[in-house]
Design a protein around this motif. Structure first.
Motif, PDB file in Angstrom:
ATOM      1  N   MET A 129      30.750  23.863  60.809  1.00 12.85           N
ATOM      2  CA  MET A 129      30.985  24.371  62.153  1.00 12.85           C
ATOM      3  C   MET A 129      31.987  25.523  62.061  1.00 12.85           C
ATOM      4  SD  MET A 129      30.211  23.950  65.427  1.00 12.85           S
ATOM      5  CE  MET A 129      29.762  22.214  65.697  1.00 12.85           C
ATOM      6  N   HIS A 130      31.576  26.675  62.596  1.00 17.07           N
ATOM      7  CA  HIS A 130      32.455  27.832  62.650  1.00 17.07           C
ATOM      8  C   HIS A 130      33.171  27.843  63.999  1.00 17.07           C
ATOM      9  CE1 HIS A 130      30.706  29.894  59.067  1.00 17.07           C
ATOM     10  NE2 HIS A 130      29.680  29.125  59.387  1.00 17.07           N
ATOM     11  N   ALA A 131      34.463  28.051  63.971  1.00 19.41           N
ATOM     12  CA  ALA A 131      35.259  28.160  65.190  1.00 19.41           C
ATOM     13  C   ALA A 131      36.090  29.434  65.091  1.00 19.41           C
ATOM     14  CB  ALA A 131      36.166  26.943  65.357  1.00 19.41           C
ATOM     15  N   VAL A 132      35.817  30.362  66.007  1.00 22.22           N
ATOM     16  CA  VAL A 132      36.431  31.688  65.941  1.00 22.22           C
ATOM     17  C   VAL A 132      37.231  31.920  67.218  1.00 22.22           C
ATOM     18  CG1 VAL A 132      36.035  34.136  65.554  1.00 22.22           C
ATOM     19  CG2 VAL A 132      34.432  32.459  64.612  1.00 22.22           C
ATOM     20  N   PHE A 133      38.457  32.429  67.072  1.00 25.52           N
ATOM     21  CA  PHE A 133      39.367  32.621  68.205  1.00 25.52           C
ATOM     22  C   PHE A 133      40.003  34.001  68.125  1.00 25.52           C
ATOM     23  CE2 PHE A 133      39.253  28.243  66.828  1.00 25.52           C
ATOM     24  CZ  PHE A 133      38.990  27.548  68.003  1.00 25.52           C
ATOM     25  N   ASN A 134      40.015  34.715  69.256  1.00 22.46           N
ATOM     26  CA  ASN A 134      40.782  35.948  69.374  1.00 22.46           C
ATOM     27  C   ASN A 134      42.035  35.627  70.167  1.00 22.46           C
ATOM     28  OD1 ASN A 134      41.890  38.447  69.705  1.00 22.46           O
ATOM     29  ND2 ASN A 134      40.148  39.360  70.779  1.00 22.46           N
ATOM     30  N   ARG A 166      38.097  42.363  69.781  1.00 19.09           N
ATOM     31  CA  ARG A 166      37.769  42.427  68.359  1.00 19.09           C
ATOM     32  C   ARG A 166      36.296  42.120  68.146  1.00 19.09           C
ATOM     33  NH1 ARG A 166      42.029  41.753  64.730  1.00 19.09           N
ATOM     34  NH2 ARG A 166      40.372  42.066  63.179  1.00 19.09           N
ATOM     35  N   THR A 167      35.735  42.708  67.088  1.00 20.84           N
ATOM     36  CA  THR A 167      34.354  42.454  66.701  1.00 20.84           C
ATOM     37  C   THR A 167      34.330  42.083  65.235  1.00 20.84           C
ATOM     38  OG1 THR A 167      33.479  44.020  68.327  1.00 20.84           O
ATOM     39  CG2 THR A 167      32.037  43.436  66.492  1.00 20.84           C
ATOM     40  N   ALA A 180      33.092  34.794  74.508  1.00 21.82           N
ATOM     41  CA  ALA A 180      32.625  35.684  73.445  1.00 21.82           C
ATOM     42  C   ALA A 180      31.244  36.245  73.806  1.00 21.82           C
ATOM     43  CB  ALA A 180      32.576  34.939  72.121  1.00 21.82           C
ATOM     44  N   ARG A 181      30.851  37.322  73.111  1.00 19.69           N
ATOM     45  CA  ARG A 181      29.532  37.932  73.319  1.00 19.69           C
ATOM     46  C   ARG A 181      28.818  37.976  71.963  1.00 19.69           C
ATOM     47  NH1 ARG A 181      32.924  41.446  76.159  1.00 19.69           N
ATOM     48  NH2 ARG A 181      32.644  43.057  74.537  1.00 19.69           N
ATOM     49  N   PRO A 182      28.034  36.940  71.669  1.00 23.07           N
ATOM     50  CA  PRO A 182      27.349  36.908  70.373  1.00 23.07           C
ATOM     51  C   PRO A 182      26.059  37.718  70.388  1.00 23.07           C
ATOM     52  CG  PRO A 182      26.937  34.882  71.582  1.00 23.07           C
ATOM     53  CD  PRO A 182      27.870  35.685  72.426  1.00 23.07           C
ATOM     54  N   SER A 183      25.745  38.289  69.240  1.00 25.11           N
ATOM     55  CA  SER A 183      24.456  38.945  69.021  1.00 25.11           C
ATOM     56  C   SER A 183      23.950  38.487  67.660  1.00 25.11           C
ATOM     57  CB  SER A 183      24.615  40.470  69.059  1.00 25.11           C
ATOM     58  OG  SER A 183      25.249  40.927  67.875  1.00 25.11           O
ATOM     59  N   ASP A 233      31.352  39.720  69.433  1.00 26.25           N
ATOM     60  CA  ASP A 233      32.384  40.456  70.155  1.00 26.25           C
ATOM     61  C   ASP A 233      33.288  39.445  70.865  1.00 26.25           C
ATOM     62  OD1 ASP A 233      31.302  42.914  69.414  1.00 26.25           O
ATOM     63  OD2 ASP A 233      29.948  42.940  71.141  1.00 26.25           O
ATOM     64  N   LEU A 234      34.590  39.609  70.670  1.00 27.16           N
ATOM     65  CA  LEU A 234      35.560  38.660  71.215  1.00 27.16           C
ATOM     66  C   LEU A 234      36.615  39.405  72.023  1.00 27.16           C
ATOM     67  CD1 LEU A 234      35.517  37.193  67.805  1.00 27.16           C
ATOM     68  CD2 LEU A 234      35.584  35.508  69.630  1.00 27.16           C
ATOM     69  N   PRO A 235      36.514  39.375  73.358  1.00 27.97           N
ATOM     70  CA  PRO A 235      37.602  39.903  74.183  1.00 27.97           C
ATOM     71  C   PRO A 235      38.869  39.082  73.948  1.00 27.97           C
ATOM     72  CG  PRO A 235      35.600  39.564  75.483  1.00 27.97           C
ATOM     73  CD  PRO A 235      35.390  38.888  74.158  1.00 27.97           C
TER      74      PRO A 235
END
Length: 555
Positions: A506-511, A517-518, A534-537, A542-544
């Motif tokens: 499990m990936h957990a990503v935080f800005n 940040r992208t 977040a805005r995944p593609s 993309d993480l505001p």
């Protein structure tokens, strides 16, 4: 004792139920008032158990409910084997255990063993003379030749950690309030008495203990002076100006914890979590949970102070990568300002509540949902403080309504602990926000009405709904609950954790910064499990500021 109050028979496969569990902390006097006197109690808690169960947590940590003179709101115990009438009866406690277990909830209870209230029968006997049967059950010492205390130890509540007792013509030790004398756990009879207390509650059906100030159980027998801290590490109050080398973290703690573990293991699948304070928290957590003969887990103030930078978070988590012990983590509790305010980007080092440290960088104003997501992404057992699931911020309690002795003593330099202890808002439009039909012991913070349980329950985008979703995610995926942890990336703003169990990760990503940040999408086949802004593609994420993202993939 009614047999129905006992815990269910132990299942060997469930012996480590606490490992990776999500526990909900109940501060009883502020949770729910069942008898209309303005103070939360056991009947009130029983009536609100469905709310706790609806979160999907594994159990609850119940704060002190024992008879107390209430100088430190239950952490000054005058009888270890009873319930304070303000909170209910032993029968109410049995009902709580029975009703919680029926909902699949474990119940661990606070045990305060480093000290008692001065009103405790043990201390009343001990203070009477130097030759009675309990004369050595507390820490007594003669004055220095000039009449001053035996050494330089300082109390966490302010002033020297010694109080003169005319009946004995001696000082007694108190690491906290002068009316909270420290037990002498070097004495075998004291250890036996405390372990008998543990047996009493385990036999009654509790699922374990939260051990208050577990690294203060023992003191240096020689009563040596604590050395001063170097200027760069020195705090602003006397107790933070010295290294607590001799009144904390003593080696005799380990054999006692091992004796406690043997008692607990005899009762089946139980849990003991120790509270570890002080500068050496990391080493003590590891030492006290090493192997399977000491504490099951321990937590510290590592994440209960000023907001840490991503690199600090990563450093604290990576320290546990190769240890045999098991950590616990919390971002809020009844002793510190709520995380929604304490870690707000609107506050930096100036908002440290006297705890020191802090981050002077420009900070992103992170929403409470992101802090909840980060907490539930950590490897360890996690504790959610009541109201955290609602995103409650720190209340402002006017000085004339303050109750906390620490806050009153240090006002206006620090705000104390009342602001995190105000009543839970159950109904936004009800008198006292539905907490009580009587004026509560602390005022309801008006801003909390908008975050009341009834208002959030009807909103699928609320913090309450998000908390339930995140807990379900942790419970569903072994990688999040018990998997290994890797810090895949960290910089001044971003933190990317990978939790791994078998072939699943499990990936957990935080800005956690103040700018967008992208980064490349973690693992091309990672399937989104939760998105917090977040805005995944297919190729990028993309993480505001304040955004978070969880994605499931195969290693």
């Amino acid at each position: 004792m009614p047999p129905s109050s006992a815990a269910p028979p132990a299942d060997p496969s469930a012996a480590a139920w606490w490992r990776g569990a999500v526990m909900y902390q109940v501060y009883l006097r502020s949770y729910a008032d069942g008898n209309g006197d303005g103070i939360g109690d056991l009947p009130g808690l029983i009536a609100r158990l469905d709310h706790i169960a609806s979160l999907g947590v594994d159990g609850l940590w119940l704060g002190p409910f024992y008879p107390t003179p209430d100088r430190d709101f239950g952490y000054d115990v005058s009888d270890y084997r009873a319930v304070d009438p303000r909170f209910g009866t032993l029968e109410d406690l049995d009902t709580l255990l029975r009703e919680a277990h029926a909902r699949g909830l474990k119940v661990i209870v606070d045990q305060v063993w480093s000290h008692t209230a001065a009103e405790h029968a043990w201390f009343q006997e001990s203070r009477a003379s130097r030759d009675n049967p309990k004369a050595d059950w507390y820490v007594w010492a003669d004055a220095r030749p000039d009449g001053s205390p035996p050494n330089n130890w300082q109390s966490w509540m302010g002033g020297p950690a010694w109080r003169w007792e005319p009946r004995r013509s001696q000082y007694h030790l108190h690491n906290f309030l002068p009316t909270m004398p420290d037990l002498n756990l070097h004495h075998p009879e004291v250890q036996a008495a405390i372990l008998d207390v543990a047996d009493f509650w385990l036999a009654r059906g509790v699922d374990g203990f939260r051990l208050d100030t577990a690294n203060l159980y023992f003191h240096d027998r020689q009563l040596r002076d604590n050395p001063p801290l170097p200027p760069e590490r020195r705090g602003s109050s006397p107790v933070t100006m010295q290294e607590h080398r001799y009144n904390a973290d003593q080696p005799e703690t380990l054999p006692f914890l091992e004796a406690l573990r043997r008692r607990m293991d005899a009762h089946g699948a139980r849990m003991a979590v120790g509270e570890i304070g002080g500068a050496a928290w990391d080493a003590r957590m590891a030492e006290y949970t090493d192997g399977d003969q000491r504490l099951h887990t321990a937590y510290s103030f590592a994440f209960l102070g000023p907001r840490p930078a991503p690199r600090e978070i990563a450093e604290r988590l990576q320290a546990w990568t190769h240890r045999s012990g098991w950590p616990s983590w919390a971002f809020s509790n009844h002793d510190v300002p709520r995380v929604a305010t304490r870690w707000s980007g609107r506050h930096g080092k100036a908002f440290d509540f006297g705890l020191g440290g802090g981050d002077d960088r420009a900070l992103g104003d992170i929403p409470p949902a992101t802090w909840m997501a980060l907490l539930l992404a950590l490897r360890g057992t996690v504790f959610i403080y009541q109201g955290e699931e609602l995103g409650l911020d720190e209340a402002v309690v006017p000085f004339e309504q303050m109750q906390d002795p620490f806050g009153i003593a240090h006002w206006p330099l620090v705000t104390g602990r009342d602001g995190c202890r105000t009543p839970i808002p159950w109904a936004g439009d009800a008198p006292n926000a539905g907490f009580s039909t009587h004026a509560p012991w602390l005022p309801v913070w008006p801003a909390h009405r908008e975050r009341a349980v009834d208002r959030q329950s009807a909103d699928t985008t609320s913090m309450l709904a998000t908390t339930r979703q995140l807990i379900r995610l942790r419970q569903k995926h072994p990688a999040l609950r018990v998997g290994e942890l890797e810090v895949a990336h960290v910089d001044d703003d971003l933190l990317h954790l990978v939790r791994r169990s078998g072939q699943t990760e499990m990936h957990a990503v935080f800005n956690l910064g103040a700018t967008e940040r992208t980064l490349a999408m973690p693992q091309a086949d990672a399937r989104m499990q939760w998105c917090g802004g977040a805005r995944p593609s297919p190729t990028t994420l993309d993480l505001p500021p304040g955004a978070a993202w969880f994605g499931l993939g195969d290693s």
